[in-house]
Scaffold this motif. Structure first.
Motif, PDB file in Angstrom:
ATOM      1  N   ARG A 155     109.548  99.926 130.994  1.00  0.00           N
ATOM      2  CA  ARG A 155     109.533  99.231 131.816  1.00  0.00           C
ATOM      3  C   ARG A 155     110.969  98.098 130.587  1.00  0.00           C
ATOM      4  O   ARG A 155     110.842  97.190 131.291  1.00  0.00           O
ATOM      5  N   GLY A 157     113.099  97.181 128.339  1.00  0.00           N
ATOM      6  CA  GLY A 157     114.895  97.747 128.207  1.00  0.00           C
ATOM      7  C   GLY A 157     115.811  96.977 126.951  1.00  0.00           C
ATOM      8  O   GLY A 157     116.880  98.382 127.383  1.00  0.00           O
ATOM      9  N   ASN A 158     114.967  96.916 126.320  1.00  0.00           N
ATOM     10  CA  ASN A 158     115.584  95.959 126.229  1.00  0.00           C
ATOM     11  C   ASN A 158     114.353  95.530 124.011  1.00  0.00           C
ATOM     12  O   ASN A 158     112.899  95.161 124.822  1.00  0.00           O
ATOM     13  N   SER A 198     115.007  94.372 133.296  1.00  0.00           N
ATOM     14  CA  SER A 198     116.812  94.078 133.625  1.00  0.00           C
ATOM     15  C   SER A 198     117.306  93.257 134.964  1.00  0.00           C
ATOM     16  O   SER A 198     117.090  92.917 135.337  1.00  0.00           O
TER      17      SER A 198
END
Lengths: 459, 479
Positions: A155, A157-158, A198
């Motif tokens: 999870r 994501g960035n 996200s």
């Protein structure tokens, strides 16, 4: 101090050289007519690297110096500073300070700290631990840290990346009382910021460690994992309904509460009558199980210093003893305004240790984070605060918050977009317990703080 | 040769050839872009308290920052010594970011002459020291004269005179002289043992004569004293603020902090390139109520946030960020613009030569709407009217933002009634902006006091807006 041979460390040579320049600056100020003067000079150098998504993002080489001078002329004060350390600029700076003192007013309370309070020697507090590190090694450490966050959960994501900073530097302080002291120090930090989720549901959080000694930093893997788990834990927050509940400030933000207390007992706010703790000396500000000690000379500690920014020697002090206020935090100026003696707090506090005496009887296990959640029972755990809504004049407190709703001692779900409000005087008295889950990242070593009741505003 | 070139280059034995050679040295690696940023600044401040001028200070700063960009990587080094040798050492350090190989070509310099948004005046010498001291005393005397409950007055005056020069591998060659002045009055009022503090002030990119200009039939500096006293007295009788969700009417001017936090930061190019903003990937989409048109405008004459050129040499611009609720574009510096395939927008700013540039706001405001501010108040049955704020903060990823009122009132049955204590308001940026239901016809900019912090760097900014109504926001009071 360090295993490195002093004679081969250019930074230490530079420190000695700067002492000479400070002495010269003081002489020049005197020759220009100043009857008192003080000069502070600092130098910082280092490397900052940042990586993001496994690639190098920034490499910055820091190399800063600054000199500040304050002159006194028959009770009038003038200050000047420069980041340009050329001979010419130094002379201009001193002239500027002397010139300014022609226009300021006579102020009976201004002037250097009293001579008998000064630290004539800089006690070695083991604050200097340079780390020989090249850019490639630094990048590798930051990469490992960030990768550990990215790998720990799908999870994540960035990322906003990881960064490693290694700084060394020194401070030199001298004044016309004949004081001329200086010391080198180092500071290393590793941090990581990642984003979980996200699209319209993203949450960012971070983790970091900072130490004078590089070898004592938490590993990048630990920091990365912690950043990831913090960000993930915040996903899909709820809003709370407006209600009054007990509030637990997690140890990593509990220092903000002590920060407001510091503002309220600082000389500047007291002589300006801009504090809700005017005339509180000797009175109960906290419940009687709360004590705060100041220990300025702890080896390697982040807020250790042998003298304050006016050269006044620092010493161990009780700030709060069994709930009662033992001292204000004064500079020479604020002390004179209040008819008191400086406490060596020009420039801030020096290592506070917050203690809950009930822990001694119950044992520290009884006040660790899980135990604090149990004591909270059902209420709000705050892990983030936003905004500046604190009024030190009257103690009114209103800040944005995020954290977790706790039910029967267990974390139930994350919450955000709420505010918490109260009055600091009442919040201080309403402390139910301070945990043993000490946060050691800053100048205040404190556990989580549980407060009996605050107003939560939400939907 | 202009004065900036003389002070920053010629006096340090640096000429065009050395600038070109330094840039070529950096581009000798696989570097896409390199720039040199020379800066010198003089800053003074004066402070009056207890009726005497307690402090005065003068600061000089001077240095050069060297940046090398290779793809998404940035190498950066700086020096507080401007000399050919220091320049070379910084360049060698900065280029270390890039692999060995050949980078882009260094373009021949094009000397730019952008439109001057402000005059090249030197504020520090624009008023004699005696007159500066007199000004401080006048502000204090006026504050005390306005109301006998004023027990303390602190007045501060500051001026900055800054020269910058940017030379870059893309042929950019630009200079700027940036004056900035600021005057502030802070008062403590006391009545029946109750105390409140408030402050007011303003400033602009000009010299100290700004404070003596006549506005509303009196010298501007007098209005600061009056405004500080007025706000403090309002708070002296304020009751506890309510807690919960209410309609909120924000006043015109400084409450534009709302836009800065709720929208502005989230539209900075770096966050959007990285996909970390709640507004990422939403150009062309409706992100606000259609009543909202929001711009970032670096071109307003003499404004605190204005820039003739940004810190990368790009001319200051008028950028429409959101038009009738639709997201039009982001604020960009050169690096993020090039990575996102768009043009820089004149928003590349840095605190000093010792800091890297980033996309930052200039003056951010909402254009006027059509509602009469009186009708906006009338439309609220029970809510809050907030004409003044202390500041704000945003988490650009979750979109949550706060701002803290320093003057607020209850609205009851369409009328402004009792003052309430300062409280923090919290909301989600996109949600709050969708809930804007009325926009006034009274656009006003702030008085010139804004400072924006990002990644530890502070820059002066401006904000503004007309009176506007948000149907629902959370108010962090105690009742």
């Amino acid at each position: 101090m360090t295993t490195k041979n002093k004679a081969t460390d250019p930074l230490l040579d530079q420190l000695e050289e700067v002492k000479g320049r400070v002495a010269k600056a003081l002489e020049l100020a005197k020759s220009l007519g100043a009857d008192g003067a003080e000069v502070a000079m600092s130098r910082q150098q280092g490397l900052s690297v940042g990586t993001r998504l496994g690639e190098v993002e920034n490499v910055e080489f820091t190399n800063d110096g600054a000199l500040g001078i304050t002159v006194y002329q028959q009770g009038r004060k003038g200050s000047a500073s420069t980041a340009d350390l050329s001979e010419k600029a130094l002379a201009q700076t001193i002239e500027a300070a002397v010139n300014i003192a022609k226009y300021t007013s006579v102020d009976d309370c201004s002037g250097l700290a009293d001579k008998e309070l000064l630290a004539m020697q800089a006690q070695d507090l083991d604050l200097y631990h340079p780390k020989a590190i090249d850019t490639e090694q630094a990048i590798e450490i930051a990469k490992v840290c960030e990768q550990s966050a990215l790998d720990s959960d799908s999870r994540i994501g960035n990322s906003d990346g990881a960064s490693l900073d290694c700084f060394t530097g020194f401070k030199v302080y001298g004044n016309s009382h004949g004081q001329l002291v200086g010391y080198p120090s180092s500071r290393h930090s590793l941090s990581c910021v990642v984003i979980a989720g996200s699209g319209d549901e993203m949450q960012r959080d971070y983790a970091y460690d900072v130490n004078r000694d590089f070898s004592l930093l938490d590993s990048g893997i630990t920091i990365g994992k912690q950043a990831a788990s913090e960000a993930i834990s915040r996903l899909n927050p709820h809003k709370l309904s407006t209600q009054k509940v007990p509030v637990l400030f997690r140890s990593d933000i509990a220092n903000t509460i002590w920060g407001h207390f510091i503002a309220a007992i600082s000389g500047g706010n007291l002589y300006r009558k801009s504090s809700f703790l005017l005339d509180a000396l000797g009175t109960d500000v906290f419940p009687n199980f709360v004590s705060i000690q100041e220990r300025p000379h702890i080896a390697k500690a982040l807020a250790s210093s042998a003298f304050d920014s006016e050269g006044v020697v620092t010493q161990d002090r009780d700030i709060i003893n069994q709930g009662a206020l033992q001292t204000y935090l004064l500079t020479s100026y604020s002390a004179r305004k209040l008819g008191l003696t400086t406490t060596g707090h020009a420039g801030g506090i020096h290592n506070w240790l917050v203690k809950d005496s009930n822990i001694a009887t119950k044992g520290s296990k009884a006040a660790d984070f899980d135990a604090m959640l149990k004591t909270l029972g059902t209420g709000l755990l705050v892990t983030e605060l936003m905004g500046q809504g604190v009024n030190v004049v009257n103690g009114d407190y209103s800040r944005g918050a995020a954290g977790f709703w706790v039910e029967n001692g267990e974390i139930a779900y994350p919450v955000s977009e709420i505010t918490i409000a109260g009055n600091l005087a009442k919040m201080f008295k309403g402390i139910i317990a301070v945990g043993s889950d000490f946060d050691k990242h800053g100048s205040i070593c404190t556990g989580s703080i549980l407060i009996d009741e605050m107003q939560v505003a939400g939907q | 040769m202009n004065n900036v070139e003389k002070v920053l280059l010629t006096d340090s034995q640096i000429d065009d050839a050395i600038l070109s050679k330094t840039l070529a040295n950096i581009m000798g690696r696989q570097v896409d872009f390199a720039d040199l940023y020379f800066q010198s600044s003089q800053h003074e401040s004066w402070m009056l308290e207890d009726g005497i001028v307690k402090e005065g200070s003068y600061n000089i700063e001077r240095g050069v920052g060297v940046r090398a960009i290779s793809g998404e990587k940035t190498g950066f080094a700086y020096s507080d010594d401007i000399s050919p040798l220091a320049l070379q050492q910084a360049a060698d350090a900065a280029k270390g970011i890039a692999d060995v190989g050949q980078g882009g070509q260094v373009q021949a310099f094009t000397r730019q002459s952008p439109i001057q948004i402000y005059q090249a005046v030197e504020p520090l010498g624009s008023l004699s020291q005696e007159k500066k001291i007199e000004l401080l005393h006048h502000v204090e005397a006026h504050a005390r004269q306005v109301d006998s409950r004023v027990s303390q007055v602190i007045v501060s005056l500051s001026g900055v005179y800054e020269k910058v020069l940017v030379a870059a591998s893309d042929g950019t060659y630009a200079t700027d002289i940036r004056p900035l002045v600021r005057l502030n009055c802070s008062v403590l009022v006391e009545e029946n043992g109750k105390r409140e503090r408030a402050s007011a002030g303003g400033g602009a990119r000009t010299d100290y004569s700004y404070f003596f200009e006549v506005v509303e039939n009196k010298a501007r500096y007098l209005t600061y004293a009056e405004e500080a006293v007025r706000q403090a007295l309002v708070n002296l009788v304020a009751i506890d603020a309510p807690a919960g969700t209410f309609p909120v009417v924000l006043g015109a001017g400084w409450p534009g902090v709302l836009l800065h936090e709720a929208v502005g930061h989230g539209l900075e190019g770096d966050f959007n390139r990285k996909g970390s903003s709640t507004f990422s990937g939403k150009v062309g989409q409706k992100v606000c109520s259609e009543l909202c048109t929001i711009v970032d405008d670096g071109t307003i004459a003499n404004r605190r946030g204005s820039l003739s050129i940004d810190d990368e040499g790009t001319a200051g611009q008028y950028n429409v960020l959101i038009e009738k609720g639709i997201l039009k574009g982001y604020m960009q510096d050169k690096h993020n613009a090039s990575l996102m395939g768009v043009k820089p927008t004149g928003n590349g700013r840095r605190e000093s030569y010792a800091h890297l540039p980033m996309p930052r706001m200039t003056n951010t405001y909402m254009l006027a709407g059509e509602s009469d501010p009186k009708d906006i108040i009338k439309s609220v049955k029970k809510g809050i009217y907030a004409p003044n704020f202390a500041g704000g903060q945003v988490d650009i990823t979750s979109g949550k933002f706060v701002f803290t009122s320093s003057e607020a009132y209850l609205i009851e049955n369409g009328e402004i009634t009792t003052p309430v204590k300062g409280a923090t308001l919290i909301g989600s940026g996109p949600e709050a902006m969708r809930n804007v239901s009325m926009v006034g016809n009274d656009l006003k900019l702030d008085a010139g006091v804004g400072v924006c912090g990002k990644d530890g760097q502070s820059v002066p900014v401006g904000v503004g807006q007309p009176t506007l109504k948000i149907d629902e926001m959370t108010i962090g009071g105690t009742q």
